[in-house]
Design an enzyme around this catalytic site. Structure first.
Site, PDB file in Angstrom:
ATOM      1  N   GLY A  76      86.816  19.572  60.326  1.00 27.10           N
ATOM      2  CA  GLY A  76      87.066  18.136  60.230  1.00 27.10           C
ATOM      3  C   GLY A  76      85.790  17.318  60.202  1.00 27.10           C
ATOM      4  O   GLY A  76      85.688  16.327  59.470  1.00 27.10           O
TER       5      GLY A  76
ATOM      6  N   THR B 262      79.357  29.532  49.999  1.00 25.92           N
ATOM      7  CA  THR B 262      80.335  30.612  49.837  1.00 25.92           C
ATOM      8  C   THR B 262      81.520  30.371  50.767  1.00 25.92           C
ATOM      9  O   THR B 262      81.324  30.123  51.960  1.00 25.92           O
ATOM     10  CB  THR B 262      79.673  31.963  50.173  1.00 25.92           C
TER      11      THR B 262
ATOM     12  N   ASN C 282      92.506  10.550  68.609  1.00 21.77           N
ATOM     13  CA  ASN C 282      92.453  11.809  69.348  1.00 21.77           C
ATOM     14  C   ASN C 282      92.543  11.623  70.856  1.00 21.77           C
ATOM     15  O   ASN C 282      92.964  12.516  71.573  1.00 21.77           O
ATOM     16  CB  ASN C 282      91.168  12.571  69.005  1.00 21.77           C
TER      17      ASN C 282
ATOM     18  N   CYS D 201      80.075  13.069  77.969  1.00 15.88           N
ATOM     19  CA  CYS D 201      79.327  13.056  79.209  1.00 15.88           C
ATOM     20  C   CYS D 201      77.860  12.965  78.808  1.00 15.88           C
ATOM     21  O   CYS D 201      77.385  13.789  78.032  1.00 15.88           O
ATOM     22  CB  CYS D 201      79.597  14.385  79.898  1.00 15.88           C
TER      23      CYS D 201
HETATM   24  N1  PLP Z   1      88.438  13.938  63.906  1.00 14.59           N
HETATM   25  C1  PLP Z   1      89.249  13.933  64.965  1.00 14.59           C
HETATM   26  C2  PLP Z   1      90.228  12.815  65.129  1.00 14.59           C
HETATM   27  C3  PLP Z   1      89.182  14.962  65.904  1.00 14.59           C
HETATM   28  O1  PLP Z   1      89.993  14.947  66.969  1.00 14.59           O
HETATM   29  C4  PLP Z   1      88.241  16.003  65.708  1.00 14.59           C
HETATM   30  C5  PLP Z   1      88.101  17.073  66.725  1.00 14.59           C
HETATM   31  O2  PLP Z   1      88.249  16.859  67.898  1.00 14.59           O
HETATM   32  C6  PLP Z   1      87.434  15.971  64.572  1.00 14.59           C
HETATM   33  C7  PLP Z   1      87.567  14.925  63.688  1.00 14.59           C
HETATM   34  C8  PLP Z   1      86.455  17.063  64.283  1.00 14.59           C
HETATM   35  O3  PLP Z   1      87.105  18.185  63.749  1.00 14.59           O
HETATM   36  P1  PLP Z   1      86.439  19.637  63.815  1.00 14.59           P
HETATM   37  O4  PLP Z   1      86.510  20.094  65.234  1.00 14.59           O
HETATM   38  O5  PLP Z   1      87.256  20.486  62.894  1.00 14.59           O
HETATM   39  O6  PLP Z   1      85.040  19.495  63.311  1.00 14.59           O
END
Ligand code: PLP
Length: 403
Positions: free
Chosen positions: A69, A240, A156, A331
């Site tokens: 992500g 890759t 999140n 933190c």
């Molecule tokens: N975006 C959100 C909302 C997330 O909660 C996270 C991971 O906690 C990420 C992006 C990052 O994803 P990844 O852990 O696959 O790099």
């Protein structure tokens, strides 16, 4: 056996994903090679791309595999910025919500510091929701000057779901690309991938392997690559491909989108029981995030402030009692920072530092909720006592300094 209530951080690998990966781990072949082994790997990648595209409702060429992500978010934010300012240098504004994950927040900050982007942070209300009216007003006040807008599908930390349909309509009317981070949303609630220009997703949040994700990018959308090399993935993401990971990702996406409604309802039921139990045990607890109907917050998310406690102390006490949760925020040098999400919602910094996130997943059960509720009273008592000791020590130090 501990009780795992941190599925938003990462959730266990699904059996179907593990089986798909184990099957592929024994085979050799770079998916970019032209020989038979390479072609077989390429076929596995393309079949996986088709599975993901069909499950989420896009065309296969719109799926760009990344290493997760974070990379997908960076590719969207910086890739759109460079492409859009390259087309028209007047587009120097970037609109992003204050509550984005750091994978969006930090590249946006970086563009402001290093590329001269004019960053506009979009406010949120006390439940953590962006106002589409602010997006409309900002785009209308500076026509032709915005490079991109970034608003996440669901947060999140507090699980609030954003009005992406309305924000996407506003952006489309102004001809400005919208990037949506759907890392927490995909596999948890229904995500319409046709609304934004780009959508970031990640395998390990939905039962796939760590270290693989994708950017869903509309056909014809120009993105400037961040990495240069072999020209894989529509020339925007060289490198890759990890074929077993891609296969595990596809198996997981297919699986979780197959019974999404049923699982979401089950998780929401558990989450509501968890929150009701927590508030019954700690009547002064504050439930953060959206209070509205089931569409307003992620079904597996519960985020609670416990006044008088430090979140890190409570986290460690619960951990010692076998319950794993999260403070949800960073933190710095051992000092818990109040979450930027809670601060943006107007939460007092001291209250913000007393917060924990409990996040449920497909494997969560009523026994997990019971285990938390059994461990919580003692942990709260000890965390409050530790909080009082800390406050007394701080007061004593202040008196000494003043003397
Ligand atoms: N975006 C959100 C909302 C997330 O909660 C996270 C991971 O906690 C990420 C992006 C990052 O994803 P990844 O852990 O696959 O790099």
């Amino acid at each position: 056996m501990s009780t795992y209530l941190d599925h938003a951080a990462t959730t266990p690998l699904l059996d179907c994903a593990r089986d798909a990966m184990v099957g592929a781990l024994g085979s050799t072949g770079n998916a970019s090679s032209l020989h038979r082994a390479g072609r077989a790997s390429r076929r596995r990648v393309e079949e996986s791309r088709e599975v993901i595209a069909a499950a989420i409702g896009v065309t296969p060429s719109e799926v760009i595999f990344t290493a997760g992500g974070t990379e997908a978010d960076n590719l969207a934010v910086k890739g759109l910025w460079w492409a859009r300012t390259g087309q028209d240098p007047a587009r120097r504004r970037v609109l992003a919500s204050r509550i984005e994950h750091h994978a969006v927040l930090d590249p946006v900050h970086w563009l402001g510091e290093h590329e001269g982007a004019e960053v506009v942070w979009l406010d949120v209300d006390s439940e953590g929701r962006v106002d589409p009216g602010q997006v409309r007003a900002e785009l209308a006040a500076y026509p032709g000057q915005t490079a991109l807008v970034a608003v996440m599908w669901a947060n999140n930390e507090i699980g609030t779901v954003q009005p992406i349909g309305e924000i996407a309509a506003v952006c489309a009317a102004a001809g400005v690309p919208l990037h949506v981070d759907a890392v927490q949303a995909l596999g948890s609630i229904w995500v319409d991938p046709t609304l934004p220009s780009t959508l970031a997703i990640s395998a390990h949040k939905l039962g796939g392997p760590l270290g693989v994700g994708a950017l869903i990018a509309r056909r014809g959308l120009e993105l400037t690559p961040l990495t240069h090399g072999g020209g894989q993935e529509r020339q925007v993401r060289s490198g890759t491909l990890d074929v077993p990971a891609v296969m595990g990702f596809a198996a997981a996406v297919d699986h979780v989108l197959g019974d999404l409604a049923e699982q979401s309802a089950r998780m929401a039921g558990l989450r509501d029981a968890l929150l009701a139990g927590v508030v019954a045990l700690a009547p002064d607890a504050i439930v953060n995030g959206a209070r509205g109907g089931t569409d307003a917050r992620l079904p597996g998310n519960a985020h609670v402030s416990f006044p008088g406690c430090e979140s890190d102390a409570l986290l460690m006490l619960l951990d010692a009692a076998g319950v794993e949760a999260s403070t949800g925020s960073a933190c710095t040098a051992g000092v818990p920072e109040p979450s930027h999400v809670l601060l943006a919602m107007g939460v007092d910094p001291v209250i913000a530092r007393s917060s924990l996130r409990f996040s449920l997943g497909r494997r969560s059960t009523a026994e997990d909720v019971d285990a938390l509720l059994a461990a919580l009273p003692a942990a709260l008592t000890r965390a409050r006592r530790a909080g009082q000791v800390r406050v007394s020590a701080q007061m004593a130090a202040a008196v000494r300094e003043g003397a």
